[in-house]
Design a protein around this motif. Structure first.
Motif, PDB file in Angstrom:
ATOM      1  N   PHE A  87       0.818  -1.208   0.000  1.00 48.99           N
ATOM      2  CA  PHE A  87       0.000   0.000   0.000  1.00 48.99           C
ATOM      3  C   PHE A  87       0.861   1.271   0.000  1.00 48.99           C
ATOM      4  CE2 PHE A  87      -2.817  -3.025   2.488  1.00 48.99           C
ATOM      5  CZ  PHE A  87      -3.572  -3.376   1.380  1.00 48.99           C
ATOM      6  N   GLU A  88       2.105   1.141  -0.374  1.00 48.00           N
ATOM      7  CA  GLU A  88       3.015   2.294  -0.429  1.00 48.00           C
ATOM      8  C   GLU A  88       2.446   3.366  -1.366  1.00 48.00           C
ATOM      9  OE1 GLU A  88       7.540   1.890  -0.912  1.00 48.00           O
ATOM     10  OE2 GLU A  88       6.852   2.380  -2.941  1.00 48.00           O
ATOM     11  N   ALA A  89       2.442   4.615  -0.908  1.00 46.42           N
ATOM     12  CA  ALA A  89       1.891   5.716  -1.702  1.00 46.42           C
ATOM     13  C   ALA A  89       2.985   6.752  -1.959  1.00 46.42           C
ATOM     14  CB  ALA A  89       0.722   6.371  -0.970  1.00 46.42           C
ATOM     15  N   PRO A  90       3.445   6.889  -3.210  1.00 48.83           N
ATOM     16  CA  PRO A  90       4.434   7.914  -3.523  1.00 48.83           C
ATOM     17  C   PRO A  90       3.751   9.263  -3.738  1.00 48.83           C
ATOM     18  CG  PRO A  90       4.025   6.546  -5.454  1.00 48.83           C
ATOM     19  CD  PRO A  90       3.142   6.031  -4.360  1.00 48.83           C
ATOM     20  N   GLN A 172      -1.194   7.765  -7.803  1.00 45.80           N
ATOM     21  CA  GLN A 172      -0.609   9.088  -7.938  1.00 45.80           C
ATOM     22  C   GLN A 172      -1.184   9.991  -6.849  1.00 45.80           C
ATOM     23  OE1 GLN A 172      -1.415  10.335 -11.974  1.00 45.80           O
ATOM     24  NE2 GLN A 172       0.294   9.167 -12.807  1.00 45.80           N
ATOM     25  N   TRP A 173      -0.291  10.552  -6.042  1.00 50.34           N
ATOM     26  CA  TRP A 173      -0.710  11.334  -4.886  1.00 50.34           C
ATOM     27  C   TRP A 173       0.025  12.669  -4.869  1.00 50.34           C
ATOM     28  CZ3 TRP A 173      -4.616   9.085  -2.188  1.00 50.34           C
ATOM     29  CH2 TRP A 173      -4.799   7.715  -2.382  1.00 50.34           C
ATOM     30  N   ALA A 180      -6.911   9.923   3.277  1.00 46.41           N
ATOM     31  CA  ALA A 180      -7.212   9.698   1.860  1.00 46.41           C
ATOM     32  C   ALA A 180      -6.534   8.428   1.362  1.00 46.41           C
ATOM     33  CB  ALA A 180      -6.766  10.910   1.039  1.00 46.41           C
ATOM     34  N   ILE A 181      -5.277   8.234   1.755  1.00 46.84           N
ATOM     35  CA  ILE A 181      -4.552   7.031   1.346  1.00 46.84           C
ATOM     36  C   ILE A 181      -5.196   5.792   1.957  1.00 46.84           C
ATOM     37  CG2 ILE A 181      -2.332   5.848   1.490  1.00 46.84           C
ATOM     38  CD1 ILE A 181      -1.018   8.659   1.471  1.00 46.84           C
ATOM     39  N   ALA A 182      -5.591   5.894   3.219  1.00 46.90           N
ATOM     40  CA  ALA A 182      -6.236   4.764   3.889  1.00 46.90           C
ATOM     41  C   ALA A 182      -7.555   4.411   3.217  1.00 46.90           C
ATOM     42  CB  ALA A 182      -6.463   5.101   5.363  1.00 46.90           C
ATOM     43  N   ALA A 183      -8.332   5.425   2.868  1.00 44.15           N
ATOM     44  CA  ALA A 183      -9.629   5.175   2.230  1.00 44.15           C
ATOM     45  C   ALA A 183      -9.453   4.483   0.885  1.00 44.15           C
ATOM     46  CB  ALA A 183     -10.381   6.490   2.062  1.00 44.15           C
ATOM     47  N   ALA A 184      -8.415   4.874   0.139  1.00 46.50           N
ATOM     48  CA  ALA A 184      -8.185   4.278  -1.184  1.00 46.50           C
ATOM     49  C   ALA A 184      -7.876   2.796  -1.071  1.00 46.50           C
ATOM     50  CB  ALA A 184      -7.049   5.005  -1.893  1.00 46.50           C
ATOM     51  N   HIS A 185      -7.262   2.381   0.037  1.00 47.04           N
ATOM     52  CA  HIS A 185      -6.882   0.976   0.220  1.00 47.04           C
ATOM     53  C   HIS A 185      -7.778   0.245   1.222  1.00 47.04           C
ATOM     54  CE1 HIS A 185      -3.395   1.630  -2.243  1.00 47.04           C
ATOM     55  NE2 HIS A 185      -2.944   2.580  -1.464  1.00 47.04           N
TER      56      HIS A 185
END
Length: 255
Positions: A87-90, A172-173, A180-185
């Motif tokens: 779940f790494e978000a760049p 893409q962040w 937001a990142i948590a919700a996406a995953h």
């Protein structure tokens, strides 16, 4: 008042209104800079009081709902857990380059850290250049098993009108936003804050932590004095203009 004097007085109405508007803007800008100075001084005081010394524990999960940045941000902490690298978000961003004024484009790697309790804290592991966005190009950068992270508590990054929209489908962040990142995953029990990892080396040299700026410029008093100085100059210039207009010969006004 003579007809000539009345005419001269009326001729100052429009310039006078324009000067008042300009004066209000200048005073507003000066006042805003004083407010910014107070905010910056408070922020610097928070950093000095919290970012140094021995690290403590993060805020317990039951208190996350009432978390506030003004009480906890920049506090030095240490936490242990397992990275969820899938779940790494760049997050796109810039980092200081070798030359001043020449930043490097790249990404900040935001990776969920699963705690022993099952709760999750997002960790800003640090910066990577653009060509290392693909994890396959930095295979050593994803440690497995329990890891211990030391860093600073940070509030989510504030978006503005210039922040592009994220595209979770393409990973893409553009903002360091843990929720937001948590919700996406579809991750649950996620802390409302992040941890900016310190500069401890990572395997393979990337990502590079320790990116939190702890020395902040504070030139707001200088800016405020500049705006107030321009306001005083405006008053003096308009007073001189009005005096010359009122004292000038009537014939000059009627041409």
């Amino acid at each position: 008042m003579t007809a000539s004097g009345s005419h001269k007085g009326r001729s100052l109405v429009v310039p006078g209104l324009a000067a008042l508007v300009a004066l209000a803007i200048l005073i507003g800008l000066g006042t805003w800079q004083l407010q910014r100075m107070a905010w910056k001084e408070d922020l610097i005081a928070q950093i000095q009081a919290r970012a140094y010394g021995e690290p403590g524990a993060i805020l317990p999960e039951p208190e996350w709902a009432s978390w506030r940045a003004d009480r906890d941000e920049f506090r030095k902490v240490r936490v242990t857990g397992t990275f969820l690298h899938e779940f790494e978000a760049p997050v796109y961003g810039l980092a200081p380059g070798e030359r001043q004024g020449a930043p490097i484009q790249g990404y900040y790697l935001i990776t969920p850290l699963k705690l022993a309790s099952g709760a999750i804290v997002m960790v800003n592991r640090g910066f990577i250049p653009t060509d290392l966005r693909d994890p396959a190009r930095r295979s050593e950068s994803q440690p497995t098993g329990d890891v211990t992270i030391t860093g600073l508590v940070r509030a989510p990054e504030v978006r503005n009108t210039f922040t592009p929209n994220d595209d979770p489908a393409k990973n893409q962040w553009f903002a360091r936003d843990p929720q937001a990142i948590a919700a996406a995953h579809k991750l649950e029990r996620v802390a409302p804050f992040l941890i900016d990892a310190d500069a401890s080396p990572n395997p393979g040299g990337w990502p590079r932590g320790g990116q939190t700026p702890l020395t902040l410029p504070n030139n707001h008093l200088q800016y405020a004095i500049t705006w107030f100085g321009i306001a005083l100059t405006l008053i003096g210039v308009f007073a001189a203009f009005a005096w010359r207009r009122l004292q000038g010969p009537a014939s000059a006004e009627l041409k």
